[in-house]
Design a protein around this motif. Structure first.
Motif, PDB file in Angstrom:
ATOM      1  N   ASN A 224      17.296  37.481  41.477  1.00  0.00           N
ATOM      2  CA  ASN A 224      17.897  36.347  40.752  1.00  0.00           C
ATOM      3  C   ASN A 224      16.974  35.140  40.710  1.00  0.00           C
ATOM      4  N   SER A 225      16.032  35.084  41.674  1.00  0.00           N
ATOM      5  CA  SER A 225      15.106  33.943  41.717  1.00  0.00           C
ATOM      6  C   SER A 225      13.741  34.294  41.132  1.00  0.00           C
ATOM      7  N   LEU A 226      13.620  35.518  40.577  1.00  0.00           N
ATOM      8  CA  LEU A 226      12.305  36.004  40.114  1.00  0.00           C
ATOM      9  C   LEU A 226      12.213  35.951  38.600  1.00  0.00           C
ATOM     10  N   ARG A 227      11.118  35.391  38.087  1.00  0.00           N
ATOM     11  CA  ARG A 227      10.911  35.424  36.636  1.00  0.00           C
ATOM     12  C   ARG A 227       9.437  35.615  36.308  1.00  0.00           C
ATOM     13  N   GLY A 228       9.168  36.090  35.114  1.00  0.00           N
ATOM     14  CA  GLY A 228       7.783  36.280  34.678  1.00  0.00           C
ATOM     15  C   GLY A 228       7.437  35.304  33.575  1.00  0.00           C
ATOM     16  N   ILE A 229       6.320  34.604  33.736  1.00  0.00           N
ATOM     17  CA  ILE A 229       5.833  33.684  32.686  1.00  0.00           C
ATOM     18  C   ILE A 229       4.385  34.048  32.406  1.00  0.00           C
ATOM     19  N   VAL A 230       4.121  34.419  31.170  1.00  0.00           N
ATOM     20  CA  VAL A 230       2.791  34.943  30.830  1.00  0.00           C
ATOM     21  C   VAL A 230       1.725  33.845  30.902  1.00  0.00           C
TER      22      VAL A 230
ATOM     23  N   GLN B 196       7.486  26.985  29.428  1.00  0.00           N
ATOM     24  CA  GLN B 196       8.363  27.840  30.250  1.00  0.00           C
ATOM     25  C   GLN B 196       8.399  27.368  31.705  1.00  0.00           C
ATOM     26  N   TYR B 197       7.269  26.878  32.211  1.00  0.00           N
ATOM     27  CA  TYR B 197       7.265  26.332  33.574  1.00  0.00           C
ATOM     28  C   TYR B 197       8.110  25.058  33.644  1.00  0.00           C
ATOM     29  N   GLU B 198       8.013  24.231  32.597  1.00  0.00           N
ATOM     30  CA  GLU B 198       8.817  22.998  32.566  1.00  0.00           C
ATOM     31  C   GLU B 198      10.305  23.330  32.664  1.00  0.00           C
ATOM     32  N   GLU B 199      10.702  24.354  31.919  1.00  0.00           N
ATOM     33  CA  GLU B 199      12.109  24.776  31.921  1.00  0.00           C
ATOM     34  C   GLU B 199      12.530  25.208  33.333  1.00  0.00           C
TER      35      GLU B 199
ATOM     36  N   ASP C 237       0.171  32.739  19.317  1.00  0.00           N
ATOM     37  CA  ASP C 237      -0.196  31.593  20.156  1.00  0.00           C
ATOM     38  C   ASP C 237      -0.015  31.930  21.630  1.00  0.00           C
ATOM     39  N   PHE C 238      -1.132  32.226  22.304  1.00  0.00           N
ATOM     40  CA  PHE C 238      -1.093  32.417  23.752  1.00  0.00           C
ATOM     41  C   PHE C 238      -1.908  31.329  24.442  1.00  0.00           C
ATOM     42  N   SER C 239      -1.749  30.107  23.950  1.00  0.00           N
ATOM     43  CA  SER C 239      -2.416  28.973  24.596  1.00  0.00           C
ATOM     44  C   SER C 239      -1.612  28.579  25.829  1.00  0.00           C
ATOM     45  N   TRP C 240      -2.216  27.762  26.696  1.00  0.00           N
ATOM     46  CA  TRP C 240      -1.511  27.325  27.905  1.00  0.00           C
ATOM     47  C   TRP C 240      -0.277  26.487  27.579  1.00  0.00           C
ATOM     48  N   LYS C 241      -0.271  25.850  26.409  1.00  0.00           N
ATOM     49  CA  LYS C 241       0.873  25.002  26.049  1.00  0.00           C
ATOM     50  C   LYS C 241       2.162  25.818  26.046  1.00  0.00           C
TER      51      LYS C 241
ATOM     52  N   PHE D 168     -13.877  23.683  39.480  1.00  0.00           N
ATOM     53  CA  PHE D 168     -14.485  23.422  40.801  1.00  0.00           C
ATOM     54  C   PHE D 168     -14.916  24.688  41.514  1.00  0.00           C
ATOM     55  N   ILE D 169     -14.053  25.696  41.517  1.00  0.00           N
ATOM     56  CA  ILE D 169     -14.385  26.953  42.204  1.00  0.00           C
ATOM     57  C   ILE D 169     -13.583  28.059  41.540  1.00  0.00           C
ATOM     58  N   LYS D 170     -14.240  29.212  41.277  1.00  0.00           N
ATOM     59  CA  LYS D 170     -13.531  30.296  40.599  1.00  0.00           C
ATOM     60  C   LYS D 170     -14.022  31.660  41.071  1.00  0.00           C
ATOM     61  N   THR D 171     -13.069  32.552  41.434  1.00  0.00           N
ATOM     62  CA  THR D 171     -13.429  33.949  41.660  1.00  0.00           C
ATOM     63  C   THR D 171     -12.604  34.851  40.743  1.00  0.00           C
ATOM     64  N   GLY D 172     -11.515  34.320  40.172  1.00  0.00           N
ATOM     65  CA  GLY D 172     -10.664  35.161  39.310  1.00  0.00           C
ATOM     66  C   GLY D 172      -9.721  34.335  38.465  1.00  0.00           C
ATOM     67  N   GLY D 173      -8.721  35.023  37.891  1.00  0.00           N
ATOM     68  CA  GLY D 173      -7.795  34.388  36.942  1.00  0.00           C
ATOM     69  C   GLY D 173      -6.951  33.269  37.535  1.00  0.00           C
ATOM     70  N   LEU D 174      -6.725  33.312  38.852  1.00  0.00           N
ATOM     71  CA  LEU D 174      -5.957  32.257  39.521  1.00  0.00           C
ATOM     72  C   LEU D 174      -6.564  30.882  39.237  1.00  0.00           C
ATOM     73  N   ALA D 175      -7.907  30.811  39.253  1.00  0.00           N
ATOM     74  CA  ALA D 175      -8.595  29.536  39.027  1.00  0.00           C
ATOM     75  C   ALA D 175      -8.298  28.987  37.629  1.00  0.00           C
ATOM     76  N   ASP D 176      -8.197  29.881  36.641  1.00  0.00           N
ATOM     77  CA  ASP D 176      -7.891  29.440  35.268  1.00  0.00           C
ATOM     78  C   ASP D 176      -6.493  28.839  35.194  1.00  0.00           C
ATOM     79  N   VAL D 177      -5.537  29.500  35.863  1.00  0.00           N
ATOM     80  CA  VAL D 177      -4.158  29.012  35.844  1.00  0.00           C
ATOM     81  C   VAL D 177      -4.089  27.626  36.497  1.00  0.00           C
ATOM     82  N   ALA D 178      -4.636  27.530  37.718  1.00  0.00           N
ATOM     83  CA  ALA D 178      -4.507  26.285  38.491  1.00  0.00           C
ATOM     84  C   ALA D 178      -5.294  25.137  37.862  1.00  0.00           C
ATOM     85  N   GLY D 179      -6.380  25.448  37.149  1.00  0.00           N
ATOM     86  CA  GLY D 179      -7.196  24.398  36.545  1.00  0.00           C
ATOM     87  C   GLY D 179      -6.776  24.020  35.138  1.00  0.00           C
ATOM     88  N   SER D 180      -6.330  25.017  34.342  1.00  0.00           N
ATOM     89  CA  SER D 180      -6.040  24.752  32.919  1.00  0.00           C
ATOM     90  C   SER D 180      -4.579  24.405  32.633  1.00  0.00           C
ATOM     91  N   LEU D 181      -3.659  24.987  33.410  1.00  0.00           N
ATOM     92  CA  LEU D 181      -2.236  24.780  33.128  1.00  0.00           C
ATOM     93  C   LEU D 181      -1.763  23.332  33.328  1.00  0.00           C
TER      94      LEU D 181
END
Length: 480
Positions: free
Chosen positions: A242-248, A470-473, A461-465, A14-27
């Motif tokens: 303790n509440s911070l994590r990184g998910i690629v 990791q987000y599900e977990e 494998d760096f697909s969104w799957k 719908f609208i994209k200026t950067g990588g955020l749009a890919d995450v919110a649309g594809s994930l």
């Protein structure tokens, strides 16, 4: 069924200026549909393509207080790719020619959006277990949820996640203005809440009140806890470690697939690349006026031409690099001095260097497919997507070990026969040049080793799957 709402200021298609749009649309479409009901809410910008606006259907509208104003909130919806999207409509806030403008207007616009995200929930009859907020534009969602919304039973117990895509952007403005815009009481404008260095800070508010904080790679999650990368919020990030994590992040493996990509000259896969990949190189040499030599090592760069991406290093050793038996293909726009530098070297080393100073999605695919190596020496890189695309196309990344680059590119080890690319540690031009030359030596003198590197790169494998698991977990851990 666990219910999750993504709140974002942009999402593909719908609208994209950067990588955020890919995450919110594809994930969202990659989650297990039996276990998770994932929906997305974003603003209905006037600058969206008409074809999308025509497909949205009206749900309802109401009025909401924001500071001293009483604002119209329209709700539209559509299903796309099996995901339910909601659009918040208000012509006063979302009518400009592009999604972002400047402060303080953007702060008011996204204060409205953050409050509206919560206000529409009873109207659409969707009570999420978790609201997943992205970047500073949604930083006030956890704050408002903590404030007046707690008086309504509907909202009690809703959890929030704050994802930082790039810590550089925080939504900062003076306290009196933000107080008037948001209508939040004085209580929130203290150093342990929204206030940071005498100003109000949206992202900080989100980080203080969210139940979990994530960022887009594990190394970046460590780096932002240090003063160099922390953009003056490292203290808070340490306090909340303790509440911070990184998910690629991932990339869309259907769009970026050398076997089916219609934008490249010759399709290939992990078994046929030895014969077929080089045909893309020859075609690109022809197209861009480089010397036509299938054996020459081609290095690709597709990037914004800015300091963050390490172009000061490249500028420093460019003459030395051009003495080597390589070809360099550059695509991108950015700071004028880097645009002009590449134009100059194209003129100086005709047939070896080509500078395409614009952006073209189709050409970027052809560069990923044609190049042997891909250069990405970033100063900092929350995640980075170009190295994931190059791995997918069997083009070996040469990167600096920072953020997502360190997490996704395994450096070649000639003794163990491992690795998927080449990397260097220090932000130093000659250390980078030495790494490029090491890659050249493997390419020219150890072709079998090079091809094994490509095999391993294409098997990753760096697909969104992968990210979705990791987000599900994390969601399961939050909901408990």
């Amino acid at each position: 069924m666990k219910k999750i709402l993504f709140a974002t200021s942009e999402a593909v298609p719908f609208i994209k200026t950067g990588g955020l749009a890919d995450v919110a649309g594809s994930l969202p479409k990659c989650f297990d549909k039996e276990e998770f009901d994932i929906r997305v809410v974003l603003p209905k910008y006037a600058c969206m393509k008409q074809e999308w606006k025509d497909k949205m259907e009206y749900v309802s509208h109401f009025y909401m207080d924001l500071g001293f104003k009483n604002c119209y909130v329209g709700i539209l919806q559509m299903m796309y790719d099996g995901v339910q999207f909601y659009f918040i409509d208000n012509e006063y806030y979302f009518s400009g020619p592009k999604p972002y403008d400047k402060a303080p207007w953007d702060l008011e616009k996204f204060a409205f959006f953050s409050k509206a995200v919560l206000s529409i929930l009873p109207v659409i009859g969707f009570r999420p277990d978790i609201i997943h907020c992205h970047d500073w534009q949604t930083g006030l969602v956890p704050v408002y949820l903590h404030d007046t919304f707690q008086q309504n039973e509907f909202f009690v117990g809703i959890k929030t996640v704050m994802t930082i895509h790039n810590l550089k952007f925080q939504g900062v403005y003076d306290v009196p203005t933000v107080k008037a815009i948001t209508g939040l009481p004085d209580y929130y404008f203290a150093p342990d809440k929204l206030e940071a260095y005498k100003d109000a800070n949206y992202l900080k508010g989100g980080m203080v009140y969210a139940d979990a904080i994530t960022t887009v790679s594990a190394t970046y999650a460590q780096e932002i806890r240090t003063p160099f990368y922390g953009e003056r919020l490292d203290g808070l990030l340490n306090a909340r470690s303790n509440s911070l994590r990184g998910i690629v992040n991932g990339i869309d493996y259907d769009v970026f697939n050398p076997e089916t990509d219609t934008l490249i000259q010759k399709n290939y896969n992990a078994t046929t690349f030895r014969k077929e990949k080089v045909k893309n190189k020859v075609a690109l040499q022809k197209e861009l006026g480089l010397n036509q030599d299938p054996k020459a090592m081609m290095i690709g760069i597709v990037s914004r031409l800015t300091d963050q991406k390490g172009f000061d290093l490249i500028a420093y050793i460019m003459d030395e690099l051009c003495q080597d038996a390589i070809q360099l293909v550059v695509l991108g726009t950015g700071e004028e001095r880097y645009e002009n530098m590449f134009r100059h070297f194209e003129w100086k080393y005709q047939g070896k260097v080509t500078a395409q100073i614009y952006y073209d999605e189709a050409l970027s695919h052809r560069i990923y497919a044609a190049s042997d190596a891909f250069l990405m020496p970033s100063l900092f890189e929350p995640c980075g997507l170009s190295q994931l695309m190059s791995l997918r196309y069997g083009t070996l990344p040469i990167v600096r070990e920072t953020g997502g680059l360190k997490d996704t590119v395994e450096p070649y080890n000639e003794y163990e026969g491992t690795g998927t690319g080449f990397s260097f540690v220090n932000y130093n031009a000659h250390e980078m040049l030495a790494t490029v030359r090491y890659a050249e030596s493997v390419y020219y003198d150890k072709k079998r080793e090079w091809n094994k590197l490509v095999d391993r790169a294409m098997a990753k494998d760096f697909s969104w799957k992968n990210s979705a698991r990791q987000y599900e977990e994390m969601y399961n851990w939050l909901i408990g």
